[in-house]
Enzyme design. Structure first.
Site, PDB file in Angstrom:
ATOM      1  N   GLU A   1      -4.873   3.535   6.156  1.00  0.00           N
ATOM      2  CA  GLU A   1      -4.651   3.590   4.708  1.00  0.00           C
ATOM      3  C   GLU A   1      -5.048   4.951   4.143  1.00  0.00           C
ATOM      4  O   GLU A   1      -4.315   5.516   3.332  1.00  0.00           O
ATOM      5  CB  GLU A   1      -5.412   2.470   4.000  1.00  0.00           C
ATOM      6  CG  GLU A   1      -4.796   1.095   4.185  1.00  0.00           C
ATOM      7  CD  GLU A   1      -5.364   0.081   3.206  1.00  0.00           C
ATOM      8  OE1 GLU A   1      -5.821   0.506   2.119  1.00  0.00           O
ATOM      9  OE2 GLU A   1      -5.347  -1.112   3.513  1.00  0.00           O
TER      10      GLU A   1
ATOM     11  N   ARG B   1       0.830  -1.201   0.000  1.00  0.00           N
ATOM     12  CA  ARG B   1       0.000   0.000   0.000  1.00  0.00           C
ATOM     13  C   ARG B   1       0.870   1.259   0.000  1.00  0.00           C
ATOM     14  O   ARG B   1       0.587   2.243   0.683  1.00  0.00           O
ATOM     15  CB  ARG B   1      -0.957   0.016   1.199  1.00  0.00           C
ATOM     16  CG  ARG B   1      -1.847  -1.197   1.296  1.00  0.00           C
ATOM     17  CD  ARG B   1      -2.781  -1.329   0.095  1.00  0.00           C
ATOM     18  NE  ARG B   1      -3.564  -2.551   0.199  1.00  0.00           N
ATOM     19  CZ  ARG B   1      -3.182  -3.714  -0.341  1.00  0.00           C
ATOM     20  NH1 ARG B   1      -2.060  -3.796  -1.046  1.00  0.00           N
ATOM     21  NH2 ARG B   1      -3.925  -4.794  -0.207  1.00  0.00           N
TER      22      ARG B   1
ATOM     23  N   SER C   1     -11.082  -0.688   3.323  1.00  0.00           N
ATOM     24  CA  SER C   1     -10.253  -1.079   4.477  1.00  0.00           C
ATOM     25  C   SER C   1      -9.547   0.157   5.028  1.00  0.00           C
ATOM     26  O   SER C   1      -8.797   0.811   4.313  1.00  0.00           O
ATOM     27  CB  SER C   1      -9.226  -2.131   4.053  1.00  0.00           C
ATOM     28  OG  SER C   1      -9.870  -3.296   3.589  1.00  0.00           O
TER      29      SER C   1
END
Length: 346
Positions: A342, A164, A246
């Site tokens: 995130e 990520r 998420s």
């Protein structure tokens, strides 16, 4: 160049948080960026790049000039004996791009179906799901430097992909460092889809779907359908319930750390990684701390998946951030693990 003043950003962030942009420019191509950089009132102002808004938490009105990326385009760039290269404009919807490749008879992106956001945001986050990451299919991208107006191309190595993570999420600590956060606006992205196509079925949920279907050799379209079904069952549709997917990254620990946690919590969900580390399921950690279904104001933890924070109706960015920090504190106090969000907080 289309310029809007006091533009609502609520339709452009998947959390559905109410906020405005003092100035919003719709970027259809490089010419719009050059126009901004030449504009006497806009060129020296800070810039904020906005794609699909699926990875941000807005905590107030945005003062920098918002560059809303709306570059279109889909095409097969090269079709060779060992792979096919496809190219998309950065403003194309990611899931629609994945669907388009399958309609062209091209497999390779099906594990990444139904991920919200735009194609241009995919390399920034190095999106991944169900055993596949963007870097596994990435070929190159074209971008434009918001300081100089120069267009350039980057390959996978230059993008510095991580979990990520990418060069687009880092600012240069020194003039010699190659960090592009807030500086590079992505225009086009190219993916290389391998031939012959091979299914990626290492993820447990996909294996369960395969067993249920009794299919020994699934097609790319079948895997696409399974992924869509799995995601739809676990994750709320942003068009119905505001969310950013998420919210936390799955943390990685050493085998020794994992064994220590297992000694106290034998049911913890964990996955051995190729580099010897162990990835823990952040959703399980959050659920174990009792957060599933809980709320702070109108920001809540989704009842079906603790990894997802949702807008129950009228949530502010501050409420989302407060909830996220409370979860981080709980997980750290119980497991000694710091969860990393995130989304970008703006």
């Amino acid at each position: 160049m289309i310029v809007e003043s006091n533009a609502s950003l609520q339709p452009y962030n998947t959390f559905g948080i109410v906020a405005k942009a003092k100035t919003l420019v719709r970027v259809k191509g490089p010419a719009d960026v050059h126009a901004v950089l030449a504009h006497p009132d806009l060129r020296d102002q800070p810039k904020f790049i906005l794609g699909g808004g699926s990875n941000i938490v807005l905590t107030g009105d945005v003062k920098p000039v918002v560059l809303k990326v709306e570059v279109e385009g889909r095409r097969v760039l090269d079709d060779g004996p060992r792979s096919t290269v496809v190219e998309f404009g950065a403003g194309e919807n990611w899931h629609e791009a994945v669907t388009w490749t399958l309609e062209q008879g091209l497999g390779g992106l099906e594990n990444l179906a139904l991920i919200p956001g735009t194609v241009g945001a995919s390399p920034v986050q190095n999106i991944g799901a169900y055993g596949l990451e963007l870097q596994d299919r990435f070929e190159s991208l074209d971008a434009i430097d918001l300081m100089t107006g120069r267009e350039f191309t980057l390959d996978a190595t230059q993008c510095a992909f991580g979990y990520r993570d990418s060069v687009f999420k880092h600012s240069p600590a020194r003039d010699s460092d190659f960090g592009l956060a807030g500086r590079a606006l992505i225009l086009r992205v190219r993916m290389r889809l391998p031939k012959p196509w091979k299914p990626v079925l290492g993820y447990l949920d996909l294996q369960r779907k395969q067993a249920e279907a009794g299919v020994t050799e699934p097609t790319a379209r079948q895997i696409y359908d399974w992924v869509c079904a799995i995601r739809s069952a676990k994750l709320p549709d942003p068009r119905v319930i505001g969310n950013a997917g998420s919210f936390f990254k799955n943390p990685t620990v050493t085998p020794e750390q994992c064994q220590d946690i297992i000694a106290r919590d034998p049911n913890i969900v964990h996955y051995p990684m190729p580099d010897g580390s162990v990835k823990l399921a952040a959703g399980w950690l959050i659920d174990a701390c009792g957060w599933k279904g809980k709320s702070v104001g109108q920001a809540g933890v989704y009842e079906k998946q603790a990894l997802v924070l949702v807008n129950r109706g009228g949530a502010t960015g501050g409420e989302v951030v407060t909830l996220a920090r409370a979860i981080q504190t709980s997980v750290y106090e119980r497991f000694g693990i710091r969860l990393e969000p995130e989304p970008v907080v703006v």
